[in-house]
Scaffold this motif. Structure first.
Motif, PDB file in Angstrom:
ATOM      1  N   GLN A 191      -5.912   2.663   2.888  1.00 57.12           N
ATOM      2  CA  GLN A 191      -5.995   3.753   2.352  1.00 57.12           C
ATOM      3  C   GLN A 191      -5.551   3.779   0.769  1.00 57.12           C
ATOM      4  N   PRO A 192      -6.544   4.542   0.057  1.00 53.73           N
ATOM      5  CA  PRO A 192      -6.412   4.121  -1.473  1.00 53.73           C
ATOM      6  C   PRO A 192      -5.553   5.008  -1.899  1.00 53.73           C
ATOM      7  N   LEU A 193      -5.325   4.690  -3.242  1.00 55.32           N
ATOM      8  CA  LEU A 193      -4.225   5.455  -3.535  1.00 55.32           C
ATOM      9  C   LEU A 193      -4.676   7.116  -4.390  1.00 55.32           C
ATOM     10  N   THR A 194      -3.900   7.685  -3.602  1.00 58.02           N
ATOM     11  CA  THR A 194      -3.942   9.282  -3.833  1.00 58.02           C
ATOM     12  C   THR A 194      -3.293   9.332  -4.779  1.00 58.02           C
ATOM     13  N   THR A 195      -3.745  10.730  -5.034  1.00 55.47           N
ATOM     14  CA  THR A 195      -3.316  11.797  -6.293  1.00 55.47           C
ATOM     15  C   THR A 195      -1.263  11.822  -6.388  1.00 55.47           C
ATOM     16  N   GLY A 196      -1.060  11.595  -5.832  1.00 51.49           N
ATOM     17  CA  GLY A 196       0.611  12.203  -5.451  1.00 51.49           C
ATOM     18  C   GLY A 196       1.202  10.845  -5.350  1.00 51.49           C
ATOM     19  N   SER A 197       0.482   9.869  -5.293  1.00 56.80           N
ATOM     20  CA  SER A 197       0.811   7.908  -5.035  1.00 56.80           C
ATOM     21  C   SER A 197       0.580   7.281  -6.748  1.00 56.80           C
ATOM     22  N   THR A 198       0.108   7.551  -7.708  1.00 55.35           N
ATOM     23  CA  THR A 198      -0.403   7.138  -8.619  1.00 55.35           C
ATOM     24  C   THR A 198       0.146   6.842  -9.789  1.00 55.35           C
ATOM     25  N   ASP A 199       1.858   7.717  -9.542  1.00 52.11           N
ATOM     26  CA  ASP A 199       2.479   7.788 -10.725  1.00 52.11           C
ATOM     27  C   ASP A 199       3.522   7.068  -9.399  1.00 52.11           C
ATOM     28  N   SER A 200       3.683   6.802  -8.651  1.00 46.60           N
ATOM     29  CA  SER A 200       4.973   6.066  -8.126  1.00 46.60           C
ATOM     30  C   SER A 200       4.903   5.322  -6.669  1.00 46.60           C
ATOM     31  N   ALA A 201       5.706   4.430  -6.801  1.00 45.74           N
ATOM     32  CA  ALA A 201       5.818   3.447  -6.275  1.00 45.74           C
ATOM     33  C   ALA A 201       6.980   3.552  -4.925  1.00 45.74           C
ATOM     34  N   ASP A 202       7.089   3.375  -3.922  1.00 46.77           N
ATOM     35  CA  ASP A 202       8.237   3.274  -2.858  1.00 46.77           C
ATOM     36  C   ASP A 202       8.448   1.528  -2.854  1.00 46.77           C
ATOM     37  N   ILE A 203       9.348   1.738  -2.916  1.00 48.09           N
ATOM     38  CA  ILE A 203      11.000   1.208  -2.257  1.00 48.09           C
ATOM     39  C   ILE A 203      11.664   0.450  -1.483  1.00 48.09           C
TER      40      ILE A 203
END
Length: 787
Positions: A191-203
């Motif tokens: 899956q490509p980087l979506t608009t909602g995940s470009t400024d976030s990272a899941d830990i």
């Protein structure tokens, strides 16, 4: 009273420790006492199940990803499986025994924004009810937040991979092989980087019983392992229990138990992840591309293993046939099969041993088996090289080029841990692999054509030797045979295929690699290309060219050096804060929640911890920890506490509902109830929880209870009635043991597991109308038995 949305009877019984409600989808995950994990919809329909092949291993933890895309399950053999919620396929399986030999006792999954202030300001601009939960769950409405273009960021996040051909599924053959065996699972992995995940990272946080905490980003990209003993010298035998985080905060919190003498002390340990602020907007890009590189590398390895397996299988049966005729020819005719076959093609003279072998031993059935095995092997190798290996190498090169671009941006290089020289070395090895893939494609096609000519000649020769046809008839049939290709196959691929040098079938594990890949400092691609050009010359070093597996091992080594460099840089930005003592004794039920509150016109992060009664006590303790975070480093400003007295009630479970209320499940001889109690600090509010500051002088007495901390007494009937949200009627043996709450806007529900562990019910938290009499209706499939 509240009407249940769903009710279900499950068999075998549910393990009350392992019940989880999906944050974004109405899915309930539970582990039964037979150690199988099942996921159900609200109507009772089973969506998928997770059954570990080594059934003797018990389930230790289950945890949903904050956006509801994956479910993590940890087993007592320290294997961690990640399953996609949409496909039910296992996306990844991690052997955590490399991080710690102790068992996994805590799983935490949090999403962090690399620029929380920016997201907060964007949300404040919208008046249509867009919430933080919408951003975390990647709601389609989040796209409306991108109203102001950011050219540098847009260029950095330009998704070139989306224009590449999709990778083809591979045939399944094991636990990990199934990950790439379907189109749905491949689309999920890439899956490509979506608009909602470009400024976030899941830990992803994995805690072990010996105090080890392992961190990874985007599920697969490992940051490294840390030990809670770094937080305090007194943490010798500590173990993490719970994990908590907030999307805007770079500091996570962990609830830790430490034995001191014959008692256990509960602490809050802040976990400062400065890497989130240091790497900034490039962290999500770095982590996502590194994760995709991991996945593509696994895919290439699987292609290599399948190519090796298919080609090896194609050579085994012909080798047995040839070995039979070789033995007869060496004893009786003093020659080998290659000489005899060549002589037969050129002269048409068939010796008795060859004739007997063709007619009596090989026969029509043996020839068909030979033809099918060899043809299938060559076609599979050619197909895998063309449809799988080359596209995967192309995608790998694009992803590595993205990292190379980041490494050349010197302002970010120090914070990201990338080395341009190491990436150039990987791209050089990748060029060798691409050249080898083309050679495999060309060689397999050429040898397949030669074999088909040889097979046609062999079939014709069998017919001639088995019949009494005249020489003229045989000569007429000879016109349809490609003698040149047949002779080429007999002299070459029949006994010594050129593909052997690519797949290294004759190599043994104890032998050294055929070529020292680090012997010269020049380009490995140039050395390999020169070796291929000189392969046909006498005395060339073609036999020293590295096979596919050797190049893959070399690529693994180079990629691991890059990943370790990134992880080491990020690892230096992780620290433990000073522990905060809460109480003596470990409660049977507990929960944590981190909020962002406006205090004195400043935004502050506040951690709320609710702890159920300890043995022989009847008090629920709530702690409020005010944290200060500056430049990614946390400090404790104050610790406050409040108490809910529960004399006469047995507390089954306690959970935070949302940012305002918590839910308390209690039972008594005559009544079973769900209490809904506001917990946010409100100054001088009548009937609300009143927090009192806990000083360092009475730290050791916190769990003994103080009059100034007591604000709600549920032993009083009037108070209990005021906070009762749901009461189970008398006469019905249905007492709650475990609750799971989803407090997100638009789907606020609570799942209640009965003490018999065979029933669970789901209630709508925003609808308290109706009566208990409607509970007998249930839903379709409520009596379904788990398989």
């Amino acid at each position: 009273m509240a009407d249940p949305l769903a009710e279900k009877l499950v068999q075998p019984a549910v393990n009350p420790k392992h019940l989880a409600y999906c944050p974004t989808i109405d899915l309930i995950a539970l582990a039964s006492i037979d150690e199988h994990i099942h996921v159900y919809r609200l109507n009772g329909q089973k969506v998928f199940g997770i059954t570990y092949k080594q059934s003797v291993n018990k389930v230790n933890q289950i945890k949903w990803k904050p956006n509801g895309q994956s479910l993590a399950a940890a087993y007592d053999n320290n294997f961690l499986s990640l399953t996609n919620a949409h496909t039910g396929k296992m996306v990844h399986q991690i052997d955590c025994s490399a991080y710690s030999k102790s068992k996994i006792c805590c799983l935490g999954w949090g999403i962090n924004f690399t620029n929380g202030n920016k997201v907060s300001l964007e949300l404040d601009r919208f008046e249509d009810g867009l919430t933080l939960d919408d951003v975390i769950s990647q709601n389609p409405r989040v796209k409306s937040m991108d109203t102001v273009p950011d050219l540098p960021l847009d260029l950095a996040l330009l998704d070139v991979e989306a224009s590449l051909p999709k990778l083809s599924p591979l045939s399944s053959g094991g636990i990990e092989d199934d990950v790439f065996s379907s189109r749905a699972s491949l689309d999920t992995l890439f899956q490509p980087l979506t608009t909602g995940s470009t400024d976030s990272a899941d830990i992803l946080v994995v805690g072990f019983e010996d105090g080890t905490v392992h961190l990874s980003i985007y599920d697969f990209f490992e940051i490294g392992s840390f030990n809670l003993q770094q937080a305090s010298r007194g943490f010798q035998n500590c173990r993490p229990i719970l994990h908590c985080s907030h999307p805007y905060s770079t500091t996570h919190s962990m609830l830790v138990s430490t034995p001191i003498g014959d008692q256990e002390i509960l602490h809050i340990v802040p976990l400062d992840l400065r890497l989130i602020s240091n790497a900034g907007r490039y962290l999500s890009l770095l982590a996502s591309k590194s994760t995709q590189l991991h996945t593509v590398l696994r895919y290439i390895h699987q292609v290599q293993r399948q190519m090796h397996s298919d080609f090896k299988a194609s050579q085994e049966l012909p080798s047995r046939y040839i070995a039979n005729i070789e033995e007869s020819l060496q004893k009786q005719a003093d020659c080998n099969w290659t000489q005899a076959a060549y002589h037969l093609v050129v002269t048409g003279n068939c010796c008795p041993e060859v004739k007997e072998w063709l007619v009596d031993q090989l026969g029509e059935r043996g020839h068909k088996r030979w033809e099918k095995a060899t043809t299938t092997g060559y076609e599979n190798v050619r197909r895998l090289a063309h449809e799988n290996l080359l596209p995967a190498l192309e995608r790998f090169a694009v992803l590595m080029s993205r990292l190379r671009g980041l490494s050349r941006f010197q302002l970010s290089n120090a914070d990201l841990g990338l080395s341009t020289q190491e990436i150039d070395n990987v791209l050089d090895t990748l060029s060798c692999l691409q050249l080898m893939a083309h050679q495999i494609l060309i060689t397999s096609g050429s040898e397949l054509r030669q074999f088909l000519a040889f097979s046609a000649w062999l079939r014709q020769e069998m017919d001639i030797q088995a019949s009494d046809a005249s020489v003229a008839a045989s000569a007429e049939k000879d016109v349809n045979v490609d003698h040149a290709s047949t002779l080429e196959y007999i002299q070459g691929a029949m006994t010594q295929s050129q593909l052997n040098s690519f797949f290294n079938l004759e190599a043994h594990a104890e032998e050294e690699p055929p070529w020292d890949l680090a012997a010269e400092g020049r380009s490995l691609f140039e050395l390999y290309k020169r070796g291929l050009q000189n392969a046909g010359r006498e005395g060339s070093c073609a036999n020293r060219l590295p096979p596919l597996d050797a190049l893959m091992k070399h690529l693994d080594t180079q990629c691991n050096a890059i990943f370790n460099g990134i992880a080491e840089t990020q690892r230096r930005s992780v620290r433990f804060g000073a522990p905060i003592v809460l109480q003596k004794g470990v409660s049977a039920c507990m929960d944590m929640r981190m909020l962002r509150e406006l205090i004195e016109e400043k935004e502050n992060f506040v951690l709320y911890v609710v702890l159920g009664p300890v043995t022989h006590q009847s008090e629920v303790h709530i702690y409020r920890v005010l944290m200060g975070i500056k430049n990614g480093i946390s400090s404790t400003k104050s610790v406050e506490g409040a108490v809910i007295k529960t004399a006469g009630w047995e507390v089954g479970d306690v959970k935070f509902v949302d940012d305002d209320e918590l839910m308390l499940a209690v039972s008594a001889k005559s009544s079973n109830r769900l209490f809904r109690i506001p917990y946010r600090k409100i100054a001088d509010a009548s009937g609300k929880l009143v927090y009192a500051t806990i000083n360092e002088t009475n730290v050791g007495q916190r769990m003994d209870g103080h009059d100034d901390l007591s604000s709600i007494d549920l032993s009083c009937p009037d108070v209990a009635s005021a906070y009762t949200w749901h009461e189970f009627p008398e006469g019905i043996s249905w007492a709650p043991e475990r609750i799971e709450v989803n407090g997100r806007k638009g789907r606020r529900v609570i799942c209640v597991l009965a003490q018999d562990r065979f029933h669970y019910r789901v209630y709508d938290l925003d609808n308290s109308g109706g009566s208990e009499e409607t509970q007998g209706i249930g839903v379709e499939g409520s009596d379904e038995v788990m398989s």
